[in-house]
Design an enzyme around this catalytic site. Structure first.
Site, PDB file in Angstrom:
ATOM      1  CE1 TYR A  69       3.493   6.880   5.794  1.00  0.00           C
ATOM      2  CE2 TYR A  69       4.221   4.602   5.676  1.00  0.00           C
ATOM      3  CZ  TYR A  69       4.000   5.740   6.402  1.00  0.00           C
ATOM      4  OH  TYR A  69       4.285   5.744   7.757  1.00  0.00           O
TER       5      TYR A  69
ATOM      6  CD  GLU B 254       2.661  -5.463  15.219  1.00  0.00           C
ATOM      7  OE1 GLU B 254       3.486  -5.474  14.279  1.00  0.00           O
ATOM      8  OE2 GLU B 254       2.852  -4.801  16.263  1.00  0.00           O
TER       9      GLU B 254
ATOM     10  CG  HIS C 272       7.539  -6.973  15.923  1.00  0.00           C
ATOM     11  ND1 HIS C 272       8.635  -6.257  16.362  1.00  0.00           N
ATOM     12  CD2 HIS C 272       6.609  -6.053  15.570  1.00  0.00           C
ATOM     13  CE1 HIS C 272       8.372  -4.964  16.286  1.00  0.00           C
ATOM     14  NE2 HIS C 272       7.153  -4.810  15.806  1.00  0.00           N
TER      15      HIS C 272
ATOM     16  CB  ILE D 285      -2.431   5.307   1.325  1.00  0.00           C
ATOM     17  CG1 ILE D 285      -2.908   3.882   1.034  1.00  0.00           C
ATOM     18  CG2 ILE D 285      -3.595   6.293   1.450  1.00  0.00           C
ATOM     19  CD1 ILE D 285      -3.894   3.723  -0.081  1.00  0.00           C
TER      20      ILE D 285
ATOM     21  CB  THR E  10       2.904  -4.750  22.724  1.00  0.00           C
ATOM     22  OG1 THR E  10       3.376  -5.059  21.401  1.00  0.00           O
ATOM     23  CG2 THR E  10       4.040  -4.224  23.550  1.00  0.00           C
TER      24      THR E  10
ATOM     25  CB  VAL F 134       5.106   0.639   1.003  1.00  0.00           C
ATOM     26  CG1 VAL F 134       4.818   1.950   1.734  1.00  0.00           C
ATOM     27  CG2 VAL F 134       5.672   0.910  -0.376  1.00  0.00           C
TER      28      VAL F 134
ATOM     29  CG  PHE G 215      -2.069  -0.952   1.099  1.00  0.00           C
ATOM     30  CD1 PHE G 215      -1.845  -2.318   1.213  1.00  0.00           C
ATOM     31  CD2 PHE G 215      -3.365  -0.517   0.852  1.00  0.00           C
ATOM     32  CE1 PHE G 215      -2.887  -3.236   1.075  1.00  0.00           C
ATOM     33  CE2 PHE G 215      -4.411  -1.424   0.724  1.00  0.00           C
ATOM     34  CZ  PHE G 215      -4.175  -2.776   0.827  1.00  0.00           C
TER      35      PHE G 215
HETATM   36  C1  4GW Z   1       1.221   8.378  10.595  1.00  0.00           C
HETATM   37  O1  4GW Z   1       1.063   9.516  10.246  1.00  0.00           O
HETATM   38  C2  4GW Z   1       1.052   7.305   9.606  1.00  0.00           C
HETATM   39  S1  4GW Z   1       0.720   7.525   7.979  1.00  0.00           S
HETATM   40  C3  4GW Z   1       1.125   5.983   9.893  1.00  0.00           C
HETATM   41  C4  4GW Z   1       0.925   5.155   8.764  1.00  0.00           C
HETATM   42  C5  4GW Z   1       0.665   5.856   7.611  1.00  0.00           C
HETATM   43  C6  4GW Z   1       0.468   5.304   6.282  1.00  0.00           C
HETATM   44  C7  4GW Z   1       0.627   3.940   6.101  1.00  0.00           C
HETATM   45  C8  4GW Z   1       0.167   6.115   5.149  1.00  0.00           C
HETATM   46  O2  4GW Z   1      -0.005   7.337   5.227  1.00  0.00           O
HETATM   47  N1  4GW Z   1       0.074   5.536   3.915  1.00  0.00           N
HETATM   48  C9  4GW Z   1       0.257   4.200   3.759  1.00  0.00           C
HETATM   49  O3  4GW Z   1       0.215   3.711   2.626  1.00  0.00           O
HETATM   50  N2  4GW Z   1       0.492   3.398   4.841  1.00  0.00           N
HETATM   51  C10 4GW Z   1       0.624   1.946   4.633  1.00  0.00           C
HETATM   52  O4  4GW Z   1       0.479   1.245   5.844  1.00  0.00           O
HETATM   53  C11 4GW Z   1       2.049   1.642   4.121  1.00  0.00           C
HETATM   54  O5  4GW Z   1       2.015   0.516   3.272  1.00  0.00           O
HETATM   55  C12 4GW Z   1       2.770   1.347   5.406  1.00  0.00           C
HETATM   56  O6  4GW Z   1       3.973   0.618   5.218  1.00  0.00           O
HETATM   57  C13 4GW Z   1       1.697   0.575   6.167  1.00  0.00           C
HETATM   58  C14 4GW Z   1       1.886   0.517   7.683  1.00  0.00           C
HETATM   59  O7  4GW Z   1       2.183   1.807   8.204  1.00  0.00           O
HETATM   60  P1  4GW Z   1       3.637   2.101   8.766  1.00  0.00           P
HETATM   61  O8  4GW Z   1       4.637   1.473   7.873  1.00  0.00           O
HETATM   62  O9  4GW Z   1       3.793   3.564   8.995  1.00  0.00           O
HETATM   63  O10 4GW Z   1       3.609   1.346  10.161  1.00  0.00           O
HETATM   64  P2  4GW Z   1       4.914   1.030  11.044  1.00  0.00           P
HETATM   65  O11 4GW Z   1       5.395   2.357  11.623  1.00  0.00           O
HETATM   66  O12 4GW Z   1       4.403   0.080  12.094  1.00  0.00           O
HETATM   67  O13 4GW Z   1       5.965   0.413  10.170  1.00  0.00           O
END
Ligand code: 4GW
Ligand code: MN
Length: 284
Positions: free
Chosen positions: A58, A235, A165, A55, A177, A144, A53
C-alpha cells in the site's frame, strides 16, 4: 469578510438531512460557508494531524494521496501527515507547503491483511497518547487508497466525527452490514443503529480519538479471545462505538466516495475518492 445573512426560512439544503436527532451537523456541500469556518479556525491557529497507513504494497498509494492532500486538505492551515509504514525506505520525498510536515512512523506489518487494517486502532491510540497529543489539536484518520478531488477543510473538525459510508446512506437499518452475531462485541441488533459509518474515516480531538480507538481495540481483542472477528473488521467495531458514543459531527459521503456507487444527484461533489485497486497487485 462579507456574506449573506443566514435566512431562517431558507434551509441551505432541503434534499438531505443536515442535523441528527442528537443535534450533530451532517456536512453536505452547500450547507456551510468555508470562509466563515476558516476565519474561526485561523483565530485558534488550529493544528491538524492526518494519519494514514501505508503497509506493505500500500505504499504505492502514498504519492497520489499526499500530492492531492497538498492541493485540497486543510489548505492554509497547519498540517502534520503521520505516515505509518513498515517500508520507511520506500516513502518518497515530498515538497510540502509552508506549515505542513510529513512524519514517518515505523510500525510492524501484520501477516493477515485483516490484522493490518484492524491494528490501526491500537497504533493510532498509542501514538496519540505518546506523540500526537503534544503536536496537533485534531486528528483525521483515513484510508490511503484514496485521492482528494475537492476541498476537505475545517468543516470536518469536531469533538468526534465519522463519515457516512457511500454504499449505505440511502439504505434502511435492516440492510446495514453491522455485525449481527450476538456473541460479538461489535453486535448491533436489527432494530438499532443510526447510520452505517465508513471504517476509512474518523477523527476528532486527540482525547476523543484515544477513547474511540481504545474501545475498538479492546472490543477486537475480546472477540479474538473467543476466536471471533467482526464481519467488516475495524468498520464493524467503529459502528458499534458510534451507536453508544454518538459522533458530534457526521461527514456526508462526499468525503469518502467511491465511483462504484455512481453519481447520485444529492452528491454534488466528490471530495475524497477511492482509487480502483488491482487486487492482484496489492494482495498478499
Ligand atoms: C488484501 O489483500 C488487503 S491488503 C486488504 C487491506 C490491505 C492493506 C491495508 C495493506 O496491505 N496495507 C495497508 O496499509 N492497508 C491499510 O488499511 C491502508 O491504509 C488501507 O487504506 C487500509 C484499509 O484497507 P483497504 O483500503 O484495502 O480497505 P477497503 O477495501 O475497505 O477500502
Ligand atoms: Mn480503502
Amino acid at each position: 469578510m462579507l456574506y449573506e445573512k443566514p435566512e431562517t426560512f431558507r434551509p441551505q439544503r432541503a434534499d438531505v438531512l443536515t442535523v441528527t436527532p442528537w443535534l450533530a451537523p451532517i456536512i453536505w456541500d452547500g450547507s456551510f460557508n468555508r470562509n466563515i469556518l476558516n476565519a474561526q479556525f485561523h483565530q485558534i491557529e488550529v493544528r491538524v494531524g492526518l494519519t494514514v497507513f501505508a503497509i506493505k504494497k500500500y505504499v504505492m498509494f502514498l504519492q497520489k494521496f499526499i500530492e492531492t492532500a497538498e492541493q485540497f486538505f486543510m489548505v492554509g492551515h497547519k498540517v502534520n501527515y503521520y505516515v505509518f509504514t513498515d517500508r520507511v525506505g520506500e516513502i518518497p520525498n515530498f515538497t510540502l507547503a509552508e506549515g505542513r510536515r510529513l512524519v514517518v512512523l515505523e510500525v510492524p506489518a501484520y501477516k493477515r491483511w485483516q490484522d493490518v487494517t484492524m491494528r490501526r486502532m491500537e497504533m493510532i491510540r498509542d501514538f496519540s497518547v505518546k506523540k500526537f497529543v503534544g503536536e496537533v489539536d485534531y486528528l483525521a484518520c483515513v484510508d490511503v487508497d484514496m485521492v482528494f478531488l475537492d476541498e476537505v477543510g475545517v468543516e470536518i473538525l469536531s469533538n468526534v466525527f465519522g463519515a457516512l459510508h457511500p454504499g449505505f446512506f440511502e439504505k434502511q437499518r435492516r440492510e446495514f452490514t453491522y455485525e449481527r452475531r450476538p456473541r460479538s462485541s461489535a453486535y448491533i441488533p436489527y432494530e438499532k443503529g443510526d447510520f452505517y459509518y465508513a471504517g476509512g474515516y474518523f477523527g476528532g480531538v486527540i482525547e476523543e480519538v484515544v477513547k474511540l480507538t481504545n474501545y475498538c481495540h479492546h472490543a477486537m481483542m475480546a472477540d479474538k479471545a473467543q476466536n471471533m472477528e467482526a464481519l467488516w473488521h475495524d468498520e464493524s467495531y467503529l459502528n458499534k462505538y458510534f451507536l453508544s458514543y454518538k459522533p458530534t459531527k457526521i461527514l456526508s459521503p462526499e468525503y469518502i466516495w467511491n465511483n462504484y456507487y455512481g453519481s447520485p444527484a444529492v452528491v454534488k461533489t466528490k471530495r475524497f475518492l477511492g482509487v480502483d485497486k488491482d487486487y492482484q497487485k496489492v494482495r498478499f
